[in-house]
Design an enzyme around this catalytic site. Structure first.
Site, PDB file in Angstrom:
ATOM      1  CB  ALA A  31       8.420   4.161  -2.984  1.00  0.00           C
ATOM      2  CB  ALA A  82      -0.958  -0.015   1.262  1.00  0.00           C
ATOM      3  N   GLY A 117       6.748   1.182   5.574  1.00  0.00           N
ATOM      4  CA  GLY A 117       7.594   0.082   4.817  1.00  0.00           C
ATOM      5  C   GLY A 117       7.613   0.359   3.241  1.00  0.00           C
ATOM      6  CB  CYS A 118       4.860   0.992   0.797  1.00  0.00           C
ATOM      7  SG  CYS A 118       4.178  -0.766   1.107  1.00  0.00           S
ATOM      8  CB  THR A 119       6.981   5.612   2.463  1.00  0.00           C
ATOM      9  OG1 THR A 119       5.662   5.892   2.514  1.00  0.00           O
ATOM     10  CG2 THR A 119       7.822   6.690   2.120  1.00  0.00           C
TER      11      THR A 119
END
Length: 158
Positions: A53, A43, A48-50
């Site tokens: 990315a 998401a 974590g995804c930030t």
């Protein structure tokens, strides 16, 4: 856990066409002749995804100089991806797979352990697709933090 599809080196990369953060279609076939890093994440906007990315963003020039294009795929809608890309200055395509068809075909959606419980969800995964469209590496259950650095080491880049 039930058996689910997993891709392996040597498999043909399943083709896809998905909307990017601006709603424009992006196909894996558009990148034939180039190596592509395809990574799946749960998401946009989560810690974590930030981190993941931003690690790809910060290493995009190094990957690009080595001949790699980066594509990020999540179940987020294009509008959410657009906000995420703008807020984090993500400089590579983020693709939307809200019905999770591509995630499932690539083995990046299914049963996983989350805090000791078995749940259905996105399995953080990264693939290298060679210029002919074949899976060169398939990594499932990768860590968000440090993953890009490990990828660069594994690819002997940088």
């Amino acid at each position: 856990m039930t058996e689910q599809t997993r891709l392996s080196p040597g498999d043909r990369a399943p083709d896809f066409t998905l909307a990017d953060s601006t709603g424009n279609p992006v196909s894996l076939a558009d990148f034939r002749g180039r190596s592509v890093v395809v990574y799946f994440y749960p998401a946009a906007g989560t810690p974590g995804c930030t981190k993941q990315a931003c690690d790809f963003r910060d290493n995009l020039a190094v990957l690009g100089d080595a001949g790699y294009q980066v594509l990020g795929i999540s179940p987020d809608k294009p509008e959410k991806l657009a906000k995420f890309a703008e807020s984090e200055q993500v400089n590579f395509p983020l693709l939307s797979d809200p019905d999770k068809t591509v995630l499932t075909e690539w083995g990046a959606f299914g049963e996983k352990k989350n805090y000791g419980r078995i749940v259905q969800g996105v399995i953080r995964s990264t693939f290298i697709v060679d210029p002919e469209g074949t899976i060169a590496t398939a990594s499932y259950n990768v860590r968000a933090t440090g993953h890009v650095a490990k990828l660069l080491r594994d690819l002997q880049i940088g």
